[in-house]
Scaffold this motif. Structure first.
Motif, short mmCIF file in Angstrom:
data_model
loop_
_atom_site.label_atom_id
_atom_site.label_comp_id
_atom_site.label_asym_id
_atom_site.label_seq_id
_atom_site.Cartn_x
_atom_site.Cartn_y
_atom_site.Cartn_z
N THR A 1 -20.74 27.50 12.72
CA THR A 1 -20.91 26.49 13.76
C THR A 1 -20.13 26.84 15.02
OG1 THR A 1 -21.20 24.80 12.04
CG2 THR A 1 -20.67 24.03 14.26
N ALA A 2 -18.88 27.33 14.83
CA ALA A 2 -18.07 27.73 15.99
C ALA A 2 -18.72 28.89 16.74
CB ALA A 2 -16.66 28.10 15.53
N PHE A 3 -19.25 29.87 16.01
CA PHE A 3 -19.92 31.00 16.66
C PHE A 3 -21.14 30.52 17.46
CE2 PHE A 3 -18.06 34.16 13.50
CZ PHE A 3 -17.25 34.75 14.47
N CYS A 4 -21.92 29.62 16.87
CA CYS A 4 -23.10 29.13 17.58
C CYS A 4 -22.70 28.34 18.83
CB CYS A 4 -23.94 28.26 16.65
SG CYS A 4 -24.75 29.18 15.31
N GLU A 5 -21.60 27.56 18.76
CA GLU A 5 -21.14 26.86 19.94
C GLU A 5 -20.68 27.84 21.03
OE1 GLU A 5 -21.23 23.72 20.66
OE2 GLU A 5 -22.07 23.05 18.75
N LEU A 6 -20.20 29.02 20.62
CA LEU A 6 -19.82 30.07 21.57
C LEU A 6 -21.03 30.91 22.00
CD1 LEU A 6 -16.51 31.26 19.86
CD2 LEU A 6 -16.69 30.11 22.07
N GLU A 7 -22.22 30.53 21.52
CA GLU A 7 -23.47 31.24 21.81
C GLU A 7 -23.49 32.64 21.20
OE1 GLU A 7 -24.43 31.16 25.92
OE2 GLU A 7 -24.44 28.97 26.06
N LEU A 8 -22.71 32.85 20.15
CA LEU A 8 -22.76 34.09 19.37
C LEU A 8 -23.63 33.81 18.14
CD1 LEU A 8 -18.99 35.09 19.62
CD2 LEU A 8 -20.88 35.95 21.00
N TYR A 9 -24.93 33.69 18.40
CA TYR A 9 -25.83 33.21 17.34
C TYR A 9 -26.00 34.22 16.22
CZ TYR A 9 -26.92 29.76 20.92
OH TYR A 9 -26.83 28.78 21.84
N THR A 10 -25.92 35.51 16.52
CA THR A 10 -26.06 36.52 15.46
C THR A 10 -24.94 36.39 14.43
OG1 THR A 10 -27.08 38.03 17.03
CG2 THR A 10 -26.26 38.97 14.97
N GLU A 11 -23.69 36.25 14.92
CA GLU A 11 -22.56 36.07 13.99
C GLU A 11 -22.68 34.74 13.25
OE1 GLU A 11 -22.45 37.03 17.04
OE2 GLU A 11 -21.67 39.09 16.92
N GLY A 12 -23.12 33.69 13.97
CA GLY A 12 -23.29 32.40 13.30
C GLY A 12 -24.34 32.46 12.21
N LEU A 13 -25.44 33.20 12.47
CA LEU A 13 -26.49 33.33 11.44
C LEU A 13 -25.96 34.03 10.20
CD1 LEU A 13 -29.42 33.07 10.58
CD2 LEU A 13 -29.91 35.20 11.76
N GLN A 14 -25.12 35.05 10.39
CA GLN A 14 -24.55 35.76 9.23
C GLN A 14 -23.71 34.83 8.37
OE1 GLN A 14 -22.46 39.12 10.85
NE2 GLN A 14 -24.32 40.15 11.52
N ASP A 15 -22.91 33.95 9.01
CA ASP A 15 -22.09 33.02 8.23
C ASP A 15 -22.96 31.99 7.51
OD1 ASP A 15 -19.25 33.47 8.26
OD2 ASP A 15 -19.35 33.28 10.42
N TYR A 16 -24.02 31.50 8.16
CA TYR A 16 -24.90 30.53 7.50
C TYR A 16 -25.66 31.18 6.34
CZ TYR A 16 -24.37 26.35 10.35
OH TYR A 16 -23.88 25.21 10.91
N LEU A 17 -26.03 32.45 6.50
CA LEU A 17 -26.67 33.15 5.39
C LEU A 17 -25.71 33.33 4.22
CD1 LEU A 17 -28.72 35.88 7.31
CD2 LEU A 17 -29.62 33.88 6.13
N ALA A 18 -24.43 33.60 4.53
CA ALA A 18 -23.43 33.72 3.46
C ALA A 18 -23.26 32.40 2.73
CB ALA A 18 -22.10 34.19 4.04
N ALA A 19 -23.23 31.27 3.47
CA ALA A 19 -23.12 29.96 2.83
C ALA A 19 -24.37 29.65 2.02
CB ALA A 19 -22.90 28.88 3.89
N LEU A 20 -25.54 30.03 2.55
CA LEU A 20 -26.80 29.77 1.83
C LEU A 20 -26.89 30.60 0.56
CD1 LEU A 20 -29.34 28.06 2.16
CD2 LEU A 20 -30.42 29.98 3.30
N LYS A 21 -26.27 31.76 0.54
CA LYS A 21 -26.24 32.58 -0.67
C LYS A 21 -25.42 31.91 -1.76
CE LYS A 21 -25.07 37.22 -2.31
NZ LYS A 21 -24.50 38.55 -1.92
N ILE A 22 -24.36 31.21 -1.35
CA ILE A 22 -23.52 30.50 -2.33
C ILE A 22 -24.23 29.25 -2.83
CG2 ILE A 22 -21.31 29.31 -2.64
CD1 ILE A 22 -20.15 31.14 -0.48
N ASP A 23 -24.92 28.52 -1.93
CA ASP A 23 -25.60 27.27 -2.29
C ASP A 23 -27.06 27.36 -1.84
OD1 ASP A 23 -26.26 24.75 -3.06
OD2 ASP A 23 -25.03 23.70 -1.58
N PRO A 24 -27.91 28.12 -2.56
CA PRO A 24 -29.29 28.35 -2.08
C PRO A 24 -30.17 27.12 -2.12
CG PRO A 24 -28.98 29.29 -4.27
CD PRO A 24 -27.62 28.82 -3.82
N GLN A 25 -29.82 26.08 -2.85
CA GLN A 25 -30.65 24.89 -2.97
C GLN A 25 -30.34 23.82 -1.91
OE1 GLN A 25 -33.11 25.07 -5.06
NE2 GLN A 25 -32.36 27.03 -5.88
N ASN A 26 -29.41 24.10 -1.02
CA ASN A 26 -29.00 23.12 -0.02
C ASN A 26 -30.04 23.08 1.09
OD1 ASN A 26 -27.69 21.69 2.11
ND2 ASN A 26 -25.72 22.17 1.15
N GLU A 27 -30.79 21.98 1.19
CA GLU A 27 -31.86 21.87 2.18
C GLU A 27 -31.32 21.79 3.61
OE1 GLU A 27 -34.22 18.56 1.09
OE2 GLU A 27 -34.97 19.46 -0.78
#
Length: 407
Positions: free
Chosen positions: A363-389
Motif C-alpha cells: 500500500t505504501a509503495f502504491c501511494e508513492l506511485e511505485l506500482y511495480t513494487e506494490g504489485l510484488q508485495d500484494y502477490l506475496a501476500a496473495l501467495k500466503i492467503d490465496p483465497q482472500n477475495e
C-alpha cells in the motif's frame, strides 16, 4: 515521488556495456534490479534509476554485482558494435510507457516460469527424500521383524530340546524292567519288542498311562505390553511434512525476543514504572490509540515498545499502519521491511503477520506511485492467503493501473 539517480557512469567494449550505480548507503537486500533486452531499472527507496537502452542486450547473460556501496551491472550486447550513447533518445511518454509495460510483462513471465521450475524441482526433491526415507524405514522394520522371528524360533527350539531331554531322563529313571511271557527280563520296551510281538497286560497299560500323565509340557509364553511414545510437537503439522529446522529457529527467535526484556533500555527510561516498562502493555496502549484514531499517540507508544525490545515484529508492523494513516509513506516502507526481516523463517505460525506486512508495504509503495513494487508485495501476500477475495481484487486493480487502464 522517487528521487531520480543521475550520478551514474557507464563504460563499454565492443561486446559489453558496464554500468556503475552508487547505492547511496542502501543495503544490498533493499536493492531491486529489473533488466530486459531494452529496459533497465534500479530501485533502492527512495532512489530510482530508469534507463531505456539504445540497442538490445542479451537479457539471459546480464548480471549485477553489489558491493562497496556500488552496483556494477554487466549488459552483453546483442550486436557487437560501439554505442554512441547509453540511453535511447525518446520524449514520447506513450513509447516509454509501452517499453515499461513490455519489461514488466517479460519480468512477470520469467518470474512465473522460474517459480514453476523451482516448485517442480522442490517437489521432486521432496518426493525423492520421502521415498528414500520410507525405503530406509521399511528396511529397518523388515530387519526388526526378521530379528524378532529368529529370536522366537531359537527360543522355541531351545524349549523343545530341553523338554525332550527332560522327558528322556524321566522315562529312563522311572520305567522298570518288563517281564515277557518266556520269563526273560529286558530293560526297555524297545529292546523287548525288537524282532517279536509283545501283548501288553493290564500292568503294562497302567504304567504307560501313568507315564503319559507325568509328561512335562513347555510353559506358555509370557504376555507383555509395548510402550509407544510420541514426539511432542509445537506446530500442528505432521513431523515428516513440517519444516523442523525453520520452525525451531522461529521458536528460538521468539524466545530470545521475550527474554531480551529491558537489556536495551536507554538511560532516560529509568524513571518509568514497572507497568510502563512492559512492551506488551505498551503495544496494547498503541492498539487502543490506533482504534480511536489517535495515530500520533499510537506511534509514541510503539516507539517506546521498540526501544524496550527491538526483536518483536508486531511493533514495527503496527507502527507502519500508523505511518500509513499519517502519510509517512517512506517510514511505513522502512518499518514493514524491518518487520518482514524479523518474520523469518516463514512458517505457519507467522503467516498472517507476514501477509499483513506485505499488504501494508504494498500500500505504501502504491501511494508513492511505485506500482511495480506494490504489485510484488500484494502477490506475496496473495501467495500466503490465496483465497482472500479482497486481496485478489486489490491485486487486479494494481495490474490495471500499471497497464494504464485505471478503473
Amino acid at each position: 515521488m522517487p528521487l531520480i539517480v543521475k550520478d551514474y557512469s557507464w563504460t563499454q567494449t565492443e561486446s559489453t556495456v558496464y554500468l556503475h550505480v552508487p547505492l547511496k548507503g542502501a543495503k544490498a537486500e533493499h536493492v531491486d534490479i529489473l533488466s530486459t533486452d531494452e529496459y533497465l531499472k534500479v530501485h533502492f527507496p527512495p532512489f530510482l534509476l530508469e534507463v531505456f537502452l539504445l540497442e538490445a542486450v542479451d537479457e539471459a547473460r546480464s548480471s549485477a554485482k553489489l558491493g562497496n556501496g556500488v552496483a556494477l551491472i554487466t549488459l552483453p550486447k546483442r550486436i557487437h558494435r560501439p554505442w554512441d550513447n547509453l540511453v535511447l533518445s525518446i520524449n514520447d511518454k506513450q513509447t516509454m510507457k509501452a517499453i515499461r509495460e513490455r519489461a514488466l510483462q517479460a519480468h512477470m513471465e520469467n518470474t512465473a516460469v522460474g517459480r514453476r521450475e523451482k516448485a517442480v524441482k522442490k517437489q521432486q526433491e521432496k518426493k525423492y527424500s520421502l521415498e528414500t526415507m520410507m525405503k530406509v524405514l521399511e528396511q529397518e522394520e523388515r530387519e526388526l521383524i526378521q530379528k524378532m522371528k529368529d529370536e522366537e524360533r531359537e527360543k522355541a527350539t531351545a524349549e523343545m530340546e530341553g523338554w525332550k531331554i527332560r522327558h528322556k531322563v524321566q522315562t529312563a529313571v522311572e520305567e522298570p524292567p518288563l517281564k515277557l511271557t518266556n520269563g526273560d527280563t529286558v530293560k526297555t520296551i524297545h529292546q523287548a519288542t525288537r524282532g517279536c510281538s509283545v501283548k501288553p497286560g493290564p500292568t503294562t497299560s497302567s504304567r504307560a498311562g501313568s507315564r503319559k500323565e507325568q509328561v512335562d509340557l513347555p510353559a506358555p509364553r509370557s504376555s507383555g505390553k509395548i510402550q509407544i511414545k510420541f514426539t511432542p510437537r509445537a506446530f500442528p503439522t505432521a513431523l515428516r511434512e513440517s519444516r523442523v529446522p525453520e520452525e525451531e529457529e522461529w521458536l528460538r527467535k521468539q524466545a530470545e525476543a521475550r527474554r531480551a526484556g529491558n537489556t536495551e533500555l536507554a538511560v532516560e527510561l529509568k524513571d518509568l514504572n514497572n507497568e510502563e516498562r512492559n512492551p506488551d502493555w505498551l503495544k496494547e496502549k498503541g492498539d487502543k490509540y490506533f482504534a480511536t484514531g489517535n495515530y500520533h499517540c499510537a506511534v509514541n507508544a510503539y516507539n517506546l515498545a521498540i526501544r524496550l525490545n527491538r526483536k518483536i515484529p508486531a511493533f514495527y508492523s503496527n507502527r507502519a499502519a500508523c505511518h500509513l494513516k499519517l502519510r509517512n509513506l517512506h517510514k511505513a516502507v522502512e518499518d514493514t521491511s524491518h518487520a518482514l526481516d524479523l518474520l523469518t523463517p516463514p512458517v505457519a505460525d507467522n503467516a498472517s503477520a507476514r501477509a499483513r506486512a506485505h499488504v501494508r508495504r504494498g500500500t505504501a509503495f502504491c501511494e508513492l506511485e511505485l506500482y511495480t513494487e506494490g504489485l510484488q508485495d500484494y502477490l506475496a501476500a496473495l501467495k500466503i492467503d490465496p483465497q482472500n477475495e479482497v486481496l485478489q481484487a486489490d491485486t487486479n486493480r494494481i495490474r490495471q493501473i500499471i497497464q494504464g487502464c485505471r478503473p
